[in-house]
Design an enzyme around this catalytic site. Structure first.
Site, PDB file in Angstrom:
ATOM      1  N   ASP A  70       0.910  -1.278   0.090  1.00 58.75           N
ATOM      2  CA  ASP A  70      -0.065   0.161  -0.093  1.00 58.75           C
ATOM      3  C   ASP A  70       1.019   1.299   0.050  1.00 58.75           C
ATOM      4  O   ASP A  70       2.118   1.178   0.032  1.00 58.75           O
ATOM      5  CB  ASP A  70      -0.711   0.062   1.233  1.00 58.75           C
ATOM      6  CG  ASP A  70      -1.745   1.184   1.451  1.00 58.75           C
ATOM      7  OD1 ASP A  70      -2.300   1.780   0.471  1.00 58.75           O
ATOM      8  OD2 ASP A  70      -1.628   1.686   2.532  1.00 58.75           O
ATOM      9  N   ASP A  72      -0.321   4.985   1.165  1.00 59.44           N
ATOM     10  CA  ASP A  72      -0.475   6.006   2.247  1.00 59.44           C
ATOM     11  C   ASP A  72      -0.546   5.402   3.763  1.00 59.44           C
ATOM     12  O   ASP A  72      -1.215   4.149   3.858  1.00 59.44           O
ATOM     13  CB  ASP A  72      -2.145   6.602   2.030  1.00 59.44           C
ATOM     14  CG  ASP A  72      -2.187   7.618   1.223  1.00 59.44           C
ATOM     15  OD1 ASP A  72      -1.411   8.670   1.705  1.00 59.44           O
ATOM     16  OD2 ASP A  72      -3.005   7.827   0.159  1.00 59.44           O
ATOM     17  N   ASP A 232      -1.540  -0.728   6.030  1.00 63.64           N
ATOM     18  CA  ASP A 232      -1.692  -0.009   7.359  1.00 63.64           C
ATOM     19  C   ASP A 232      -3.046   0.031   7.760  1.00 63.64           C
ATOM     20  O   ASP A 232      -3.419   0.589   8.848  1.00 63.64           O
ATOM     21  CB  ASP A 232      -0.950   1.227   7.288  1.00 63.64           C
ATOM     22  CG  ASP A 232      -1.735   2.199   6.714  1.00 63.64           C
ATOM     23  OD1 ASP A 232      -2.192   3.363   7.166  1.00 63.64           O
ATOM     24  OD2 ASP A 232      -2.171   1.994   5.411  1.00 63.64           O
TER      25      ASP A 232
END
Length: 294
Positions: A70, A72, A232
């Protein structure tokens, strides 16, 4: 609606101590799904149950083929920048009576979600075109902040070197708009590192559906049985798990219990975390052992 970004970029800058003052990691979560009066709740650090043994293993993936990331909150700690942009711009349009949104509200309703889904949550009575225009302006504000203040998660350079040294395939898979994703990757110096960039809105369904990760596997010609994911957010972890891969959760900002419940194989603080490197070393040993046996 006037372009909000033109009003704000000239006089809004993230305060120098904003990153250190945010409490996005380990906060108590407000369970409010729709906008309303949002009041700050007492800060509470969520601690991991010390009696619960966490098995940090990726050995079943040997030989490893690929790693998917990922962007961000995973490659970079960008959530404080997104939170600041949303907070300021939602205040401008009088959201919640002009009361600033809390970090808890941001985590519960915004973080990790696709922009169209965020529009439906924040502006259920707005025309979707108007909502998406707001999101476009917010993303422009985020890019301005990111160009000045975005930094990599600790240990990212070390991990990228390890991946290149081992000849692994790699892709970035994100719900961020393409301009955001390309800017962040460029700022981090990873434009030549990733072989594939998959954007959630360019798939049939974005995260938490598995489509973006399945598209990345297909583009890399990699097997989910020999690939794992770094994520996250809850939606990202659910997407990776649904695509049939182990997901290593990074606790940059989102509460640990939510990441674990979403299906993370194990959690790490950042890319320097000894748990990660122990797992990678174990994976290497398994791969060598399998080669010798063969």
């Amino acid at each position: 609606m006037h372009s909000l970004v033109s009003l704000q970029l000239c006089h809004y800058r993230l305060p120098p101590d904003f990153l250190s003052r945010t409490h996005l990691q380990g906060t108590k979560i407000c369970r409010e799904n729709l906008p309303g009066v949002v009041t700050a709740s007492p800060r509470m650090t969520i601690s991991t149950n010390s009696n619960m043994e966490e098995r940090c293993s990726l050995s079943s993936l040997a030989p490893l083929e690929a790693i998917l990331f990922d962007i961000d909150g995973t490659l970079c700690d960008s959530d404080p920048l997104h939170y600041f942009a949303f907070r300021e711009m939602l205040q401008e349009v009088g959201f919640n009576g002009g009361v600033p949104i809390t970090e808890e509200f941001f985590i519960e309703n915004i973080s990790g979600r696709h922009n169209e889904d965020i529009c439906h949550i924040l502006f259920p009575d707005w025309d979707i075109k108007k909502g998406l225009k707001f999101m476009d302006d917010k993303e422009a504000m985020f890019r301005k902040l990111a160009s000045e203040q975005l930094k990599p998660v600790n240990g990212l350079g070390k991990l990228c070197k390890w991946i290149k040294d081992h000849g692994l395939k790699r892709a970035a898979v994100t719900n961020a708009p393409r301009p955001n994703a390309e800017l962040m990757i460029s700022i981090l110096g990873l434009s030549d590192f990733f072989e594939v960039l998959v954007i959630g809105s360019e798939c049939e369904k974005a995260k938490p559906y598995p489509d973006p990760y399945l598209k990345a596997l297909q583009a890399l010609k990699a097997s989910p049985n020999h690939t794992f994911v770094f994520e996250d957010s809850v939606s990202g972890i659910k997407a990776g798990v649904a695509a049939g891969m182990p997901v290593v959760g990074i606790t940059t900002r989102n509460p640990e219990d939510l990441l674990s419940k979403a299906g993370a194989t194990f959690l790490i603080k950042d890319f320097e975390d000894p748990k990660l490197w122990t797992a990678l070393e174990e994976l290497e040993r398994e791969a060598i052992g399998a080669t010798v046996t063969a």
